[in-house]
Design an enzyme around this catalytic site. Structure first.
Site, PDB file in Angstrom:
ATOM      1  N   THR A 129      -6.368 -31.860  -8.830  1.00  0.00           N
ATOM      2  CA  THR A 129      -5.945 -32.340 -10.150  1.00  0.00           C
ATOM      3  C   THR A 129      -6.500 -33.723 -10.477  1.00  0.00           C
ATOM      4  OG1 THR A 129      -4.004 -33.016 -11.456  1.00  0.00           O
ATOM      5  CG2 THR A 129      -3.826 -33.211  -9.074  1.00  0.00           C
ATOM      6  N   GLU A 131      -4.807 -35.913 -11.802  1.00  0.00           N
ATOM      7  CA  GLU A 131      -3.722 -36.867 -11.567  1.00  0.00           C
ATOM      8  C   GLU A 131      -3.954 -37.691 -10.295  1.00  0.00           C
ATOM      9  OE1 GLU A 131      -0.894 -37.598 -13.333  1.00  0.00           O
ATOM     10  OE2 GLU A 131      -1.389 -36.256 -14.981  1.00  0.00           O
ATOM     11  N   TYR A 154       3.831 -35.433  -7.537  1.00  0.00           N
ATOM     12  CA  TYR A 154       2.904 -34.317  -7.707  1.00  0.00           C
ATOM     13  C   TYR A 154       1.499 -34.715  -7.266  1.00  0.00           C
ATOM     14  CZ  TYR A 154      -0.321 -31.244 -10.255  1.00  0.00           C
ATOM     15  OH  TYR A 154      -1.343 -30.416 -10.596  1.00  0.00           O
ATOM     16  N   LYS A 158      -0.703 -33.327  -4.083  1.00  0.00           N
ATOM     17  CA  LYS A 158      -2.035 -32.747  -4.280  1.00  0.00           C
ATOM     18  C   LYS A 158      -3.095 -33.500  -3.482  1.00  0.00           C
ATOM     19  CE  LYS A 158      -1.840 -29.235  -7.231  1.00  0.00           C
ATOM     20  NZ  LYS A 158      -2.427 -27.915  -6.955  1.00  0.00           N
TER      21      LYS A 158
END
Length: 342
Positions: A129, A131, A154, A158
């Site tokens: 991701t 992010e 999150y 990841k």
């Protein structure tokens, strides 16, 4: 060719299974349930061509059994607790889904690949991701060489999955790859994600079924693309001659405010803004009706303000580019939601 997809009932899983079936793959989907009602995003005719296997991402022995029975050529690990805001409320389960489960698959692949020289080597795709980057000022556009600085449970979860993939690729020569995907949306996106929340709410407001839309940070900037384009990028990553990590992005960014304005325009609203921060509202210029209000509850404890990807490597090595423009994406989503509420 056989492919095993986790998260097949989600947005990306549904588009990916359609793509692989069109290429002649035999597709297996991992899900905790087997009932047809579990797959609202997948057409029933497509579902009839899939093999659904029941299992849990955090059940190592069951995963091992599935992989050994199916013996897929490719595994696409798309399943995760993928809502950034919710990860602050459920950090432990988020970490297990996006970190621990990745390690489970890599250990199983290492075992299977080393069992016999005659066994085809399994390729592994991990859904990473944007992010990971954290959106720090001065680090955009973000590419495969941009330092990571995750700002949510999150993203941290990841990141652990990302490094497990890299470790097993280098230490055990597994064909394992990370797809660092920037935000990708579609009419199949969950209604709790901001883009779909906007298009669905505005369609409901237009139909007289909802009074106004509540949002958080209107200035957050995202690199938004179409999920249907991005699953082709996933497939191309595993067709490359050597395993590697790739950023998939459009290379342009838009604010949440811009997304609202574009969606509103398609529904006949000319959205104008008044006030600042928590007092900001969005009105229809023609009628004066309040369409958007700010709700501080939707602010994240760790906000990422700007994500902008550099897809140059994917274009050069894989021949991949995002085909769908921002306006085309918004139009697609608005039209689908207008149709869905009729």
């Amino acid at each position: 060719m056989k492919a095993l997809i986790t998260g097949i009932s989600g947005q990306d899983g549904s588009y990916l299974c359609e793509l692989l079936l069109s290429k002649g793959y035999e597709v297996y989907g991992l899900d905790r349930r087997k009932g047809i009602e579990s797959f609202p995003r997948i057409d029933k005719k497509v579902l009839e061509r899939l093999h659904i296997v029941e299992g849990d991402l955090l059940d190592f022995e069951r995963l091992r059994q599935i992989v050994k029975e199916v013996m897929p050529d490719e595994i696409y690990n798309l399943a995760a607790q993928s809502h950034v805001g919710y990860s602050f409320k459920a950090p432990i389960s988020t970490f297990e889904m996006s970190g621990k489960a990745v390690l489970f698959f890599l250990e199983i692949i290492r075992e299977v690949n080393s069992a016999s020289a005659d066994v085809p080597k399994i390729k592994f795709y991990q859904a990473s991701t944007s992010e990971l980057f954290g959106g720090d000022p001065g680090t955009e556009p973000q590419s495969e060489t941009t330092p990571f600085n995750p700002h949510s449970p999150y993203a941290i979860a990841k990141l652990s999955g990302f490094h497990f993939v890299k470790l097993y690729r280098e230490a055990y020569k597994i064909f394992a790859c990370n797809g660092i995907l920037f935000n990708h949306e579609s009419p199949r996106r969950g209604a709790d994600f901001v883009t779909r929340k906007v298009t669905l709410a505005l369609a409901n407001i237009k139909a007289g079924r909802q009074e106004f839309l509540e949002l958080g940070n209107m200035d957050a900037k995202r690199d938004w693309g179409f999920a249907g384009d991005y699953v082709e990028g996933m497939w191309r990553i595993l067709q490359n001659d050597t395993p590697d990590d790739f950023v998939l992005a459009t290379g342009e960014t838009h604010t949440v405010r811009e997304f609202v304005e574009e969606a509103g325009k398609l529904l006949g609203y000319d959205v104008v803004w008044e006030g600042k921060a928590e007092k900001e509202i969005g009105k229809d210029k023609k009628t004066g009706k309040i369409i958007v209000k700010i709700n501080p509850e939707f602010y994240r404890p760790g906000e990422v303000n700007l994500l902008l990807g550099d897809p140059a490597k994917a274009k050069k090595v894989l021949g991949w580019t995002a085909k769908t423009s921002f306006k085309e994406l918004v139009k697609m989503m608005v039209e689908a939601d207008v149709e869905s509420i009729k």
